[in-house]
Design a protein around this motif. Structure first.
Motif, short mmCIF file in Angstrom:
data_model
loop_
_atom_site.label_atom_id
_atom_site.label_comp_id
_atom_site.label_asym_id
_atom_site.label_seq_id
_atom_site.Cartn_x
_atom_site.Cartn_y
_atom_site.Cartn_z
N PHE A 65 0.89 -1.17 0.00
CA PHE A 65 0.00 0.00 0.00
C PHE A 65 0.92 1.20 0.00
CE2 PHE A 65 -2.41 3.21 2.64
CZ PHE A 65 -3.22 3.62 1.60
N SER A 66 0.88 1.98 -1.06
CA SER A 66 1.90 3.03 -1.20
C SER A 66 1.56 4.29 -0.41
CB SER A 66 2.12 3.35 -2.67
OG SER A 66 0.92 3.77 -3.26
N GLY A 67 0.28 4.48 -0.03
CA GLY A 67 -0.07 5.68 0.73
C GLY A 67 -0.70 6.73 -0.17
N GLU A 68 -0.33 8.00 0.04
CA GLU A 68 -0.96 9.09 -0.72
C GLU A 68 -0.38 9.22 -2.12
OE1 GLU A 68 -2.00 11.89 3.15
OE2 GLU A 68 -0.22 12.32 1.98
N ALA A 69 0.72 8.55 -2.37
CA ALA A 69 1.36 8.65 -3.68
C ALA A 69 2.05 7.33 -3.97
CB ALA A 69 2.39 9.77 -3.67
N GLY A 70 2.58 7.21 -5.18
CA GLY A 70 3.40 6.05 -5.49
C GLY A 70 2.64 4.84 -5.98
N LEU A 71 3.40 3.79 -6.21
CA LEU A 71 2.87 2.56 -6.80
C LEU A 71 3.71 1.41 -6.25
CD1 LEU A 71 0.68 2.52 -9.04
CD2 LEU A 71 2.51 2.25 -10.68
N GLU A 98 6.99 12.94 1.26
CA GLU A 98 7.77 13.18 0.05
C GLU A 98 7.98 14.68 -0.15
OE1 GLU A 98 6.03 10.99 -3.22
OE2 GLU A 98 6.81 9.17 -2.30
N THR A 100 6.91 16.53 -2.30
CA THR A 100 5.69 17.22 -2.70
C THR A 100 4.69 17.34 -1.56
OG1 THR A 100 5.04 15.08 -3.53
CG2 THR A 100 5.79 16.66 -5.15
N PHE A 102 3.27 14.83 0.10
CA PHE A 102 2.42 13.67 0.26
C PHE A 102 3.17 12.61 1.05
CE2 PHE A 102 0.79 15.80 -3.51
CZ PHE A 102 -0.56 15.83 -3.23
N PHE A 227 -9.94 3.47 -1.59
CA PHE A 227 -9.23 4.75 -1.49
C PHE A 227 -9.37 5.18 -0.03
CE2 PHE A 227 -9.45 9.44 -3.16
CZ PHE A 227 -8.26 9.72 -2.51
N GLU A 229 -7.38 7.11 3.49
CA GLU A 229 -6.33 8.03 3.92
C GLU A 229 -5.38 7.29 4.85
OE1 GLU A 229 -6.02 10.78 2.57
OE2 GLU A 229 -7.99 11.59 2.04
N VAL A 259 -12.29 7.09 1.81
CA VAL A 259 -12.82 8.01 0.80
C VAL A 259 -13.74 7.22 -0.14
CG1 VAL A 259 -12.23 9.69 -0.97
CG2 VAL A 259 -10.74 9.39 1.01
N SER A 260 -13.33 6.03 -0.50
CA SER A 260 -14.12 5.20 -1.40
C SER A 260 -13.70 3.74 -1.19
CB SER A 260 -13.83 5.64 -2.83
OG SER A 260 -14.33 4.71 -3.76
N VAL B 19 -19.38 12.10 -0.46
CA VAL B 19 -18.06 11.88 0.11
C VAL B 19 -17.37 13.22 0.20
CG1 VAL B 19 -15.84 10.78 -0.21
CG2 VAL B 19 -17.92 9.55 -0.79
N ARG B 136 -4.09 15.60 -6.33
CA ARG B 136 -2.92 14.95 -5.75
C ARG B 136 -1.91 14.48 -6.78
NH1 ARG B 136 -5.14 11.48 -0.65
NH2 ARG B 136 -6.38 13.14 0.24
N VAL B 191 -16.15 8.27 -6.75
CA VAL B 191 -14.81 8.56 -6.20
C VAL B 191 -13.96 7.32 -6.34
CG1 VAL B 191 -13.47 9.29 -4.19
CG2 VAL B 191 -15.78 10.14 -4.49
N ARG B 193 -9.60 5.92 -6.20
CA ARG B 193 -8.28 6.33 -5.72
C ARG B 193 -7.45 6.79 -6.90
NH1 ARG B 193 -3.54 2.68 -3.45
NH2 ARG B 193 -2.26 4.36 -2.64
N THR B 198 2.81 12.69 -8.09
CA THR B 198 2.23 13.74 -7.25
C THR B 198 2.33 15.08 -7.99
OG1 THR B 198 4.37 13.89 -6.18
CG2 THR B 198 2.67 12.64 -5.03
#
Lengths: 287, 201
Positions: A65-71, A98, A100, A102, A227, A229, A259-260, B19, B136, B191, B193, B198
């Motif tokens: 699980f990369s978090g708010e960014a990444g792959l 990071e 940026t 994130f 999705f 947080e 979020v989803s 959401v 993002r 929504v 992901r 970034t």
């Protein structure tokens, strides 16, 4: 099979599979290589294979699980008949912000992702097995560059019943030591309840001491299409004093925004992260 | 307004809850903004009431964006939907000196070189609009309906990769959402992901 002489054994330990360098503007961003402790597999005995990645300074790759960014890094295997492989097992990552702004679950420096290869008990000793692997990853500093590499392992099927008890390659040994362990098996007592409140999903936990350190985080492993947080810091319901008491109970909760999909998620798997306050060593336990 | 009530009714009946994200919430009026395009013309979101609007955050040096521009897939989508009267705005929030920063000249050069079919490339160099929408990554996609309501926020498609060969195998969420909304139906996945590089604020 004859027992290998010491010198032959030492030689076998020195072999290395071909490494792949990801070059970008004259710089090596990632050096990737498959690692094994041996070239001989034993029918019916699991065999450890690692994907070792060494990143250039400041560059990082990502956890499952990369978090708010990444792959995440991913490996596709091309397996012959008689060979199966486990899902990827990854060492505990770091949660870093990071450039940026994130936050992401990342690996800096080096990482070895592990796979257990399961040779069928019916393989014929002396047979040669060829295994193909294609690894894909994303490596980021501020820019992000995708990388990929293809590897081939040529392994020999050895006699039944002959197996190594320890991993001779230090990269495999280190990765094994840093794998999150099943919480149920390694912690005295683990009770977990999940609560959903609006767009929050809240983990309520009760752990019985002694623990390997202070609980510092919950790293979630959501389904690929979800999705969420990054979870908040754990909140403790009882006095921090009880943390040190053998046989005491640590009660905590961790909340995460989903979020989803809005209401489709009622629990998450993930890793409870503990840190030894003196040595700063971290331990992960899988939920 | 009648139409909006109908849309909201459908959404409620399909049990999709609003959401909340920072700034831009699904099923609520999308925050208005005004930005200058690569030709020096100002555009406000509110100018486009009565039309569907797609917002595409862009950084042409990002491999996830290249995935769609190299084989001409993003240009194809832009052409398909602008021909149907959809307004397609590319927004560049890369700060000066950061990856993918577009000056008006570079933006117009990109339009010519890549055959971009968007309505306009908007320059958001202080990142104000990007932050307003909590953009993002590139590409991060948003869809606003003719009533000015945000109906989609998320990824361009379902396969999180940089490989152009995956495009055909993936579900394009923007196409799914526009197809449903233009037929007066609720968006099944409002929504998702987002994935990509970034945004270089």
């Amino acid at each position: 099979m004859k027992h290998l002489s010491f010198s032959a054994w030492a030689f076998a330990c020195l072999f290395a599979w071909t490494a792949h360098a990801q070059e970008y503007r004259g710089k090596t961003l990632v050096e990737a290589q498959l690692v094994t402790s041996d070239q001989t597999i034993v029918p019916g005995k699991p065999f450890l294979v690692g994907l070792h990645m060494a990143m250039a300074e400041g560059w990082h790759t990502y956890w499952t699980f990369s978090g708010e960014a990444g792959l995440p890094t991913n490996v596709e295997w091309d397996l012959p008949e008689g060979i199966q492989i486990s899902p990827m097992l990854s060492p505990l990552p770091e949660l870093k912000t990071e450039a940026t702004g994130f936050r992401a679950y990342s690996y800096f420096g080096e990482v070895t992702h592990l796979f257990y290869l399961y040779p069928s008990p019916d393989l014929t000793p002396g047979q040669t097995i060829t295994i193909g692997a294609k690894a894909d990853w994303l490596v980021c500093e501020e820019p992000c560059i995708p990388g990929s590499a293809e590897f081939t392992l040529e392994l020999t099927v050895g006699e039944r019943g002959v197996s190594r008890s320890t991993e001779k390659d230090p990269r495999l040994a280190e990765a094994l030591a840093n794998l999150p362990r099943p919480a149920e098996a390694f912690l005295e007592r683990v009770e977990i309840d999940w609560e959903t409140k609006g767009d929050q999903i809240i983990l309520h936990g009760r752990l019985t001491t002694p623990l390997p350190g202070k609980l510092v985080a919950f790293y979630p492993l959501p389904p690929a299409d979800a999705f969420i947080e990054i979870p908040e810091q754990p909140v403790f319901q009882n006095s921090p004093d009880s943390l040190a008491n053998d046989g005491g109970v640590v009660e905590f909760s961790v909340s995460t925004s989903v979020v989803s999909p809005g209401q489709g998620l009622s629990a998450l798997s993930g890793v409870l992260v503990f840190e030894n306050q003196e040595t700063k060593q971290r331990f992960g336990f899988l939920l | 307004m009648k139409k909006l009530t109908k849309v909201l009714g459908l959404l409620a009946s399909s049990a999709i809850l609003a959401v909340s994200l920072h700034g831009a919430s699904i099923n609520e009026t999308a925050p208005d903004f005004t930005l200058t395009d690569s030709n020096g013309n100002e555009h406000s979101l509110s100018d486009f009431r009565g039309q569907f609007v797609v917002l595409e955050w862009v950084n042409h040096e990002c491999p996830f964006v290249v995935k769609f521009y190299q084989p001409g897939k993003m240009q194809e989508l832009q052409a398909t939907y602008t021909e149907k009267g959809v307004v397609w705005l590319k927004i560049n929030s890369s700060a000066e000196g950061k990856q993918g920063h577009l000056t008006p000249e570079l933006a117009n050069q990109a339009i010519a070189d890549k055959g971009i079919n968007a309505t306009a490339i908007l320059l958001d160099h202080d990142g104000e609009v990007g932050r307003l929408y909590d953009a993002r990554v590139t590409p991060h996609m948003y869809i606003i309906n003719p009533e000015g309501v945000l109906i989609y926020n998320g990824a361009i498609d379902s396969i999180r990769s940089t490989n152009s060969a995956d495009i055909e195998k993936a579900e394009n969420y923007v196409v799914s959402a526009l197809t449903a909304a233009m037929a007066g139906e609720p968006v099944a996945q409002p929504v998702t992901r987002p994935y990509g590089c970034t945004v270089k604020y």
